[in-house]
Scaffold this motif. Sequence first.
Motif, PDB file in Angstrom:
ATOM      1  N   MET A 269       0.982  -1.495  -0.168  1.00  0.00           N
ATOM      2  CA  MET A 269       0.054  -0.026  -0.352  1.00  0.00           C
ATOM      3  C   MET A 269       0.906   1.212   0.162  1.00  0.00           C
ATOM      4  O   MET A 269       1.887   1.426   1.051  1.00  0.00           O
ATOM      5  CB  MET A 269      -0.487   0.175   1.816  1.00  0.00           C
ATOM      6  N   SER A 270       0.844   1.724  -0.956  1.00  0.00           N
ATOM      7  CA  SER A 270       1.647   3.031  -1.340  1.00  0.00           C
ATOM      8  C   SER A 270       1.203   4.344   0.090  1.00  0.00           C
ATOM      9  O   SER A 270      -0.348   3.895   0.243  1.00  0.00           O
ATOM     10  CB  SER A 270       1.543   3.616  -2.531  1.00  0.00           C
ATOM     11  N   ASP A 271       2.201   5.154   0.256  1.00  0.00           N
ATOM     12  CA  ASP A 271       1.334   6.596   0.933  1.00  0.00           C
ATOM     13  C   ASP A 271       0.551   6.908   0.756  1.00  0.00           C
ATOM     14  O   ASP A 271      -0.493   7.569   1.622  1.00  0.00           O
ATOM     15  CB  ASP A 271       3.065   6.986   1.166  1.00  0.00           C
ATOM     16  N   GLU A 272       0.248   7.100  -0.811  1.00  0.00           N
ATOM     17  CA  GLU A 272      -0.845   7.956  -1.447  1.00  0.00           C
ATOM     18  C   GLU A 272      -2.269   7.785  -1.360  1.00  0.00           C
ATOM     19  O   GLU A 272      -3.269   8.055  -0.160  1.00  0.00           O
ATOM     20  CB  GLU A 272      -0.040   8.226  -3.209  1.00  0.00           C
ATOM     21  N   TYR A 273      -2.234   5.322  -1.660  1.00  0.00           N
ATOM     22  CA  TYR A 273      -3.213   5.532  -1.771  1.00  0.00           C
ATOM     23  C   TYR A 273      -3.685   4.945  -0.112  1.00  0.00           C
ATOM     24  O   TYR A 273      -4.640   4.926   0.815  1.00  0.00           O
ATOM     25  CB  TYR A 273      -2.892   3.715  -1.863  1.00  0.00           C
ATOM     26  N   ILE A 274      -2.848   5.098   1.385  1.00  0.00           N
ATOM     27  CA  ILE A 274      -2.651   5.290   2.988  1.00  0.00           C
ATOM     28  C   ILE A 274      -3.733   5.667   3.213  1.00  0.00           C
ATOM     29  O   ILE A 274      -4.436   6.638   3.657  1.00  0.00           O
ATOM     30  CB  ILE A 274      -1.924   4.961   3.693  1.00  0.00           C
ATOM     31  N   LYS A 275      -3.243   7.676   2.409  1.00  0.00           N
ATOM     32  CA  LYS A 275      -3.944   8.625   2.017  1.00  0.00           C
ATOM     33  C   LYS A 275      -5.663   9.267   1.667  1.00  0.00           C
ATOM     34  O   LYS A 275      -5.913   9.153   2.575  1.00  0.00           O
ATOM     35  CB  LYS A 275      -3.056  10.065   1.287  1.00  0.00           C
ATOM     36  N   THR A 276      -5.759   8.287   0.902  1.00  0.00           N
ATOM     37  CA  THR A 276      -7.361   8.394   0.133  1.00  0.00           C
ATOM     38  C   THR A 276      -8.028   7.164   0.901  1.00  0.00           C
ATOM     39  O   THR A 276      -9.377   7.278   1.377  1.00  0.00           O
ATOM     40  CB  THR A 276      -6.822   7.279  -1.543  1.00  0.00           C
ATOM     41  N   VAL A 277      -7.240   6.108   2.072  1.00  0.00           N
ATOM     42  CA  VAL A 277      -8.235   5.258   2.418  1.00  0.00           C
ATOM     43  C   VAL A 277      -8.397   5.807   3.874  1.00  0.00           C
ATOM     44  O   VAL A 277      -9.558   5.843   4.270  1.00  0.00           O
ATOM     45  CB  VAL A 277      -7.401   4.402   3.007  1.00  0.00           C
ATOM     46  N   SER A 278      -7.482   7.063   4.404  1.00  0.00           N
ATOM     47  CA  SER A 278      -7.683   8.053   5.397  1.00  0.00           C
ATOM     48  C   SER A 278      -8.977   8.930   4.827  1.00  0.00           C
ATOM     49  O   SER A 278     -10.298   8.707   5.791  1.00  0.00           O
ATOM     50  CB  SER A 278      -6.301   8.687   6.073  1.00  0.00           C
ATOM     51  N   GLU A 279      -8.380   9.625   4.329  1.00  0.00           N
ATOM     52  CA  GLU A 279      -9.607  10.624   4.081  1.00  0.00           C
ATOM     53  C   GLU A 279     -11.310   9.839   3.340  1.00  0.00           C
ATOM     54  O   GLU A 279     -11.915   9.966   4.400  1.00  0.00           O
ATOM     55  CB  GLU A 279      -9.553  10.301   2.795  1.00  0.00           C
ATOM     56  N   ARG A 280     -11.338   8.210   3.076  1.00  0.00           N
ATOM     57  CA  ARG A 280     -12.382   7.357   2.532  1.00  0.00           C
ATOM     58  C   ARG A 280     -13.011   7.149   4.476  1.00  0.00           C
ATOM     59  O   ARG A 280     -13.995   7.630   4.572  1.00  0.00           O
ATOM     60  CB  ARG A 280     -11.970   6.204   2.187  1.00  0.00           C
ATOM     61  N   TYR A 281     -12.314   6.876   5.467  1.00  0.00           N
ATOM     62  CA  TYR A 281     -12.655   7.167   6.354  1.00  0.00           C
ATOM     63  C   TYR A 281     -13.413   7.305   7.405  1.00  0.00           C
ATOM     64  O   TYR A 281     -14.147   8.287   7.731  1.00  0.00           O
ATOM     65  CB  TYR A 281     -11.683   6.246   7.931  1.00  0.00           C
ATOM     66  N   ILE A 282     -12.453   9.357   6.832  1.00  0.00           N
ATOM     67  CA  ILE A 282     -13.504  11.161   7.462  1.00  0.00           C
ATOM     68  C   ILE A 282     -14.329  10.911   6.367  1.00  0.00           C
ATOM     69  O   ILE A 282     -15.662  11.514   7.213  1.00  0.00           O
ATOM     70  CB  ILE A 282     -12.228  11.608   7.210  1.00  0.00           C
ATOM     71  N   GLU A 283     -14.557  10.656   5.735  1.00  0.00           N
ATOM     72  CA  GLU A 283     -16.045  10.410   4.820  1.00  0.00           C
ATOM     73  C   GLU A 283     -16.155   9.710   5.878  1.00  0.00           C
ATOM     74  O   GLU A 283     -18.281  10.140   5.397  1.00  0.00           O
ATOM     75  CB  GLU A 283     -15.593  10.758   3.273  1.00  0.00           C
ATOM     76  N   LEU A 284     -16.779   8.304   5.779  1.00  0.00           N
ATOM     77  CA  LEU A 284     -17.859   7.723   6.164  1.00  0.00           C
ATOM     78  C   LEU A 284     -18.088   8.076   7.676  1.00  0.00           C
ATOM     79  O   LEU A 284     -19.266   8.155   7.731  1.00  0.00           O
ATOM     80  CB  LEU A 284     -17.034   5.621   6.552  1.00  0.00           C
ATOM     81  N   TYR A 285     -17.537   8.627   8.516  1.00  0.00           N
ATOM     82  CA  TYR A 285     -17.603   9.600   9.485  1.00  0.00           C
ATOM     83  C   TYR A 285     -18.413  10.436   9.492  1.00  0.00           C
ATOM     84  O   TYR A 285     -19.739  10.236  10.190  1.00  0.00           O
ATOM     85  CB  TYR A 285     -15.912   9.840  10.523  1.00  0.00           C
ATOM     86  N   GLU A 286     -18.246  11.213   8.736  1.00  0.00           N
ATOM     87  CA  GLU A 286     -19.024  12.202   8.318  1.00  0.00           C
ATOM     88  C   GLU A 286     -19.833  12.133   7.836  1.00  0.00           C
ATOM     89  O   GLU A 286     -21.266  12.494   8.394  1.00  0.00           O
ATOM     90  CB  GLU A 286     -18.193  13.785   7.392  1.00  0.00           C
TER      91      GLU A 286
END
Length: 315
Positions: A269-286
């Motif tokens: 998992m590249s750092d770029e992909y991990i960043k997108t996963v983090s952003e998706r989790y934040i979207e999920l939360y909101e």
Amino acid sequence: MNTITNTNFNFPGQQSVYKGKVREVYSLDNDLLVMIATDRLSAFDVVMPKGIPYKGQILNQIATKFMKQTEDLVPNWLIATPDPNVAVGHRCEPFMVEMVIRGYLSGHAAREYKAGKRILCGVSMPEGMIENDKFPEPIITPATKAEQGDHDEDISREDILSKGIVSEEDYLVLEDYTRKLFQRGSEIAKQRGLILVDTKYEFGKTKDGKIVLIDEIHTPDSSRYFYAEGYQERQERGEAQKQLSKEFVRQWLISNDFQGLEGQTVPEMSDEYIKTVSERYIELYENIMGEDFVRADISNIQERIEKNVLQYLTA
């Protein structure tokens, strides 16, 4: 970005530590548990090599807020949340089954259905369904709780009772609580423009013999959500549903030839992909909580957690 993937705390009165796939549970005297939601990512019962920024905070805050929103229906283990990644609660003896409830033919159930199976965990699934169709009534499809590295396995109600994993008296309570929580979760999801597709609950018994909800509830790790808008149209056109869950990670892993099977290697998992996963989790939360996500200070997560928990325990 800083993440917390492992802890090694020593709290006052500490007796033992249990490390699950995502959470680490510290048992203290006075029958207290300190549960820390790490940033570890688990898929297909395998823990990924790198953590996801803010994931632990997101899971902990969703779970603890939903516990407060359902405590009028079902008692739970929670006492306090001294840190964004931490829940403190009553020590319980966990039941060794996860109560999975499905309102729609999705995920594992859809994969089994495509393989020609019409009975899942002893429960019949109607003929003529397509993936993501709604079941006439939600079905309960329990799973055995696996140790880290092992796979949870489907099990029927009959097997749970015949093997003595749960007594019939207690199992009736687990089923009742599962249906009540799913109904409330579905109502809350509807208010947010979402559909609660399926989820799992875990229960335990307090030292007084009371059955309570433990662990997590209605998080993107334990649940699958669809966007309600356009659901019916997508079904009629045979299109994939727009969903909020960890499924996007599973699909990425599948596309990179990984499903947790023997001999398979976890893709990088590249750092770029991990960043997108983090952003998706934040979207999920909101979307799930209907509020903005407030990022905690992650400059030194270990230090922050230790300070907040010690402050709570010694207050």
